[in-house]
Scaffold this active site. Sequence first.
Site, short mmCIF file in Angstrom:
data_model
loop_
_atom_site.label_atom_id
_atom_site.label_comp_id
_atom_site.label_asym_id
_atom_site.label_seq_id
_atom_site.Cartn_x
_atom_site.Cartn_y
_atom_site.Cartn_z
N LYS A 174 -12.47 -0.40 -1.00
CA LYS A 174 -11.54 -0.04 0.10
C LYS A 174 -12.05 1.22 0.81
CE LYS A 174 -7.39 -0.26 2.19
NZ LYS A 174 -7.66 0.47 3.41
N GLU A 226 0.84 -1.21 0.00
CA GLU A 226 0.00 0.00 0.00
C GLU A 226 0.87 1.26 0.00
OE1 GLU A 226 -3.00 -0.31 3.14
OE2 GLU A 226 -4.35 -1.12 1.61
P1 FAD Z 1 -4.12 0.73 17.22
O1 FAD Z 1 -5.25 1.08 16.32
O2 FAD Z 1 -2.74 0.83 16.68
O3 FAD Z 1 -4.24 1.65 18.51
C1 FAD Z 1 -3.35 1.61 19.59
C2 FAD Z 1 -3.53 2.89 20.39
O4 FAD Z 1 -2.75 2.78 21.59
C3 FAD Z 1 -3.04 4.14 19.68
O5 FAD Z 1 -4.00 5.17 19.81
C4 FAD Z 1 -1.76 4.50 20.40
O6 FAD Z 1 -1.49 5.89 20.41
C5 FAD Z 1 -2.05 3.99 21.81
N1 FAD Z 1 -0.86 3.69 22.57
C6 FAD Z 1 0.18 2.89 22.22
N2 FAD Z 1 1.08 2.82 23.20
C7 FAD Z 1 0.62 3.59 24.21
C8 FAD Z 1 1.10 3.90 25.50
N3 FAD Z 1 2.26 3.41 25.95
N4 FAD Z 1 0.36 4.71 26.28
C9 FAD Z 1 -0.82 5.23 25.84
N5 FAD Z 1 -1.33 4.95 24.63
C10 FAD Z 1 -0.62 4.15 23.82
N6 FAD Z 1 -5.99 -3.38 9.00
C11 FAD Z 1 -7.15 -3.55 8.32
O7 FAD Z 1 -8.04 -4.29 8.80
N7 FAD Z 1 -7.39 -2.93 7.13
C12 FAD Z 1 -6.48 -2.09 6.56
O8 FAD Z 1 -6.72 -1.55 5.49
C13 FAD Z 1 -5.25 -1.87 7.25
N8 FAD Z 1 -4.34 -1.02 6.74
C14 FAD Z 1 -3.19 -0.78 7.44
C15 FAD Z 1 -2.27 0.15 6.89
C16 FAD Z 1 -1.10 0.40 7.58
C17 FAD Z 1 -0.13 1.39 6.99
C18 FAD Z 1 -0.81 -0.24 8.80
C19 FAD Z 1 0.47 0.06 9.54
C20 FAD Z 1 -1.71 -1.16 9.34
C21 FAD Z 1 -2.92 -1.43 8.66
N9 FAD Z 1 -3.86 -2.33 9.17
C22 FAD Z 1 -5.04 -2.55 8.49
C23 FAD Z 1 -3.65 -2.97 10.47
C24 FAD Z 1 -4.40 -2.16 11.56
O9 FAD Z 1 -4.08 -0.80 11.46
C25 FAD Z 1 -4.11 -2.67 12.97
O10 FAD Z 1 -4.34 -4.04 13.02
C26 FAD Z 1 -5.00 -1.93 13.97
O11 FAD Z 1 -4.66 -0.58 14.03
C27 FAD Z 1 -4.92 -2.57 15.36
O12 FAD Z 1 -5.82 -1.93 16.22
P2 FAD Z 1 -5.47 -1.78 17.77
O13 FAD Z 1 -6.68 -1.18 18.40
O14 FAD Z 1 -4.94 -3.05 18.30
O15 FAD Z 1 -4.26 -0.74 17.81
P1 NAD Z 2 3.19 -8.64 7.24
O1 NAD Z 2 3.75 -9.50 8.28
O2 NAD Z 2 1.84 -8.94 6.70
O3 NAD Z 2 4.19 -8.58 5.99
C1 NAD Z 2 5.57 -8.39 6.17
C2 NAD Z 2 6.33 -8.86 4.96
O4 NAD Z 2 7.71 -8.61 5.18
C3 NAD Z 2 6.17 -10.35 4.69
O5 NAD Z 2 5.81 -10.53 3.35
C4 NAD Z 2 7.56 -10.92 5.02
O6 NAD Z 2 7.90 -12.03 4.21
C5 NAD Z 2 8.47 -9.73 4.74
N1 NAD Z 2 9.74 -9.77 5.47
C6 NAD Z 2 9.94 -10.12 6.78
N2 NAD Z 2 11.26 -10.03 7.10
C7 NAD Z 2 11.89 -9.59 5.99
C8 NAD Z 2 13.25 -9.29 5.70
N3 NAD Z 2 14.23 -9.43 6.61
N4 NAD Z 2 13.57 -8.87 4.45
C9 NAD Z 2 12.60 -8.72 3.51
N5 NAD Z 2 11.30 -8.99 3.73
C10 NAD Z 2 10.94 -9.41 4.96
O7 NAD Z 2 3.24 -7.16 7.85
P2 NAD Z 2 2.50 -5.82 7.39
O8 NAD Z 2 2.44 -5.70 5.92
O9 NAD Z 2 3.16 -4.74 8.17
O10 NAD Z 2 1.03 -6.01 7.93
C11 NAD Z 2 0.78 -6.09 9.34
C12 NAD Z 2 -0.68 -6.43 9.56
O11 NAD Z 2 -1.51 -5.35 9.11
C13 NAD Z 2 -1.12 -7.66 8.77
O12 NAD Z 2 -2.02 -8.37 9.53
C14 NAD Z 2 -1.83 -7.07 7.57
O13 NAD Z 2 -2.84 -7.93 7.07
C15 NAD Z 2 -2.43 -5.81 8.16
N6 NAD Z 2 -2.61 -4.82 7.10
C16 NAD Z 2 -3.75 -4.91 6.36
C17 NAD Z 2 -3.95 -4.04 5.32
C18 NAD Z 2 -5.21 -4.16 4.50
O14 NAD Z 2 -6.07 -4.96 4.84
N7 NAD Z 2 -5.37 -3.39 3.45
C19 NAD Z 2 -2.98 -3.06 5.02
C20 NAD Z 2 -1.82 -3.00 5.79
C21 NAD Z 2 -1.65 -3.90 6.83
#
Ligand code: FAD
Ligand code: NAD
Length: 404
Positions: free
Chosen positions: A381, A173
């Site tokens: 999305k 992404e």
């Molecule tokens: P989070 O949503 O990360 O929330 C944790 C909260 O805890 C935050 O507000 C943070 O500030 C707070 N916090 C952390 N440490 C402390 C502390 N020490 N003290 C006080 N507060 C603290 N998942 C999907 O299903 N669909 C997607 O399209 C998708 N896209 C993603 C894109 C990206 C770039 C990334 C990185 C992840 C994506 N994910 C997606 C995964 C998803 O974002 C996470 O699984 C999700 O955010 C987890 O929710 P959570 O409530 O566990 O934690």
């Molecule tokens: P991930 O674990 O899904 O992917 C990490 C990738 O890095 C893997 O393909 C792995 O083989 C590779 N990797 C690991 N070690 C490496 C190394 N040393 N060198 C090169 N490649 C290496 O992690 P993510 O993409 O950060 O996603 C985290 C979570 O967030 C997942 O559950 C994912 O499904 C979720 N997520 C979902 C969306 C969505 O639904 N659109 C978007 C972003 C993240």
Amino acid sequence: MISLKTPKVVVLGAGYGGLMTVTRLQKLVGINQADITLVNKNEYHYETTWLHEASAGTLHHDKCRYNIKDVIDTNKVKFIQDTVKKINKEEKKVILENGEISYDYLVISLGAHPETFGIKGLKEHTFSISNINSARHIREHIEYQFATYNTEQEKDDSRLTLVVGGAGFTGIEFLGELANRIPELCREYDVDHKKVRIICVEAAPTALPGFDPELVDYAMNYLQKKGVEFKIGTMIKEANEHGIIVAKDDKLEEIKAGTVVWAAGVRGNSLVEEAGFENMRGRVKVEKDLRVPNNDHVFIIGDCALIINEETERPYPPTAQIAMQQGETCAKNIAVLIKGQGELIEFKADIKGTVASLGEDDAVGVAFGKKMVGTKASFMKKMIDNRALHMIGGAGLVLKKREV
Ligand code: FAD
Ligand code: NAD
């Protein structure tokens, strides 16, 4: 009035899981039935799922966040903006940077930390897409490389090389956004586009391991056409001030790069490990009602929780979709415990699909059992993202955050 016996519910983290728990719990219990406190580092919630856009600079970071007090009922929920430092489960206390708080029921929803697998130099020399601060830092760093490139007497082209470690969903992404942002940066700073390289290094034999191969092909072709170079089956071994060292078939290669973004996986928040809960990479295998084994008063949800999908016999991936569904179950179960009525329910994941964006108007995914690509997938999305906003903050929040 809250009586002395009112149970204290403390929710740590206002991400998807924490906010879902609180916004549901505030509807399920009366004002005198529970003393609910939500603790979060910032006064705002950020949409982690949009941080790749803020990191690339295709979406302003303010679009990715909103005020927590706008979505909670402050008559029922006390919000504390503070950082959790320690969870003392033996004394049922949470130590904050500016005080401490005791609980009868605790919900840990503190999200994930980047998983660096102990690889040398990663923490010091790479960025991770983790929160608003890191997203802003990545965007500024990339822009700085472009803004200063032409000011140097002896130009170092490697400053225009961007490496993304990992072709999981986050990596893919982010690449989609970068591919759209780079031409803008080239225009803005008079940089020759041919000098820019975007390289994605993936250790597995394919990008998006485990995803539908046809959709993986579509995503890779799409990104390659936009200039992304993939190094598949190649592992990042080290990062240093010049870039990274990778290995393929026992051969080492150095890639010089001005920007390296590590998007190669996550682990549960380190506070969970430090609290002494049995865990696997910071994730605790919780009971079906989301409580911690032998810790009946502690719920762990979201990226800090581990639940096995009985169909695949593998853990559910850490996603916002699951964190939100767990928040709903957690709220219902806390209400049952507080009221002393009804039965605890088991968490059942209802995976509606997975869609990965490839920039503003393209995507690949499976939703409601159907494969989709292109604008249709991109529309899906956006609908999924809007639904998440709607579930927490209603239509008002959707309208505020999205140009619909
Ligand atoms: P989070 O949503 O990360 O929330 C944790 C909260 O805890 C935050 O507000 C943070 O500030 C707070 N916090 C952390 N440490 C402390 C502390 N020490 N003290 C006080 N507060 C603290 N998942 C999907 O299903 N669909 C997607 O399209 C998708 N896209 C993603 C894109 C990206 C770039 C990334 C990185 C992840 C994506 N994910 C997606 C995964 C998803 O974002 C996470 O699984 C999700 O955010 C987890 O929710 P959570 O409530 O566990 O934690
Ligand atoms: P991930 O674990 O899904 O992917 C990490 C990738 O890095 C893997 O393909 C792995 O083989 C590779 N990797 C690991 N070690 C490496 C190394 N040393 N060198 C090169 N490649 C290496 O992690 P993510 O993409 O950060 O996603 C985290 C979570 O967030 C997942 O559950 C994912 O499904 C979720 N997520 C979902 C969306 C969505 O639904 N659109 C978007 C972003 C993240």
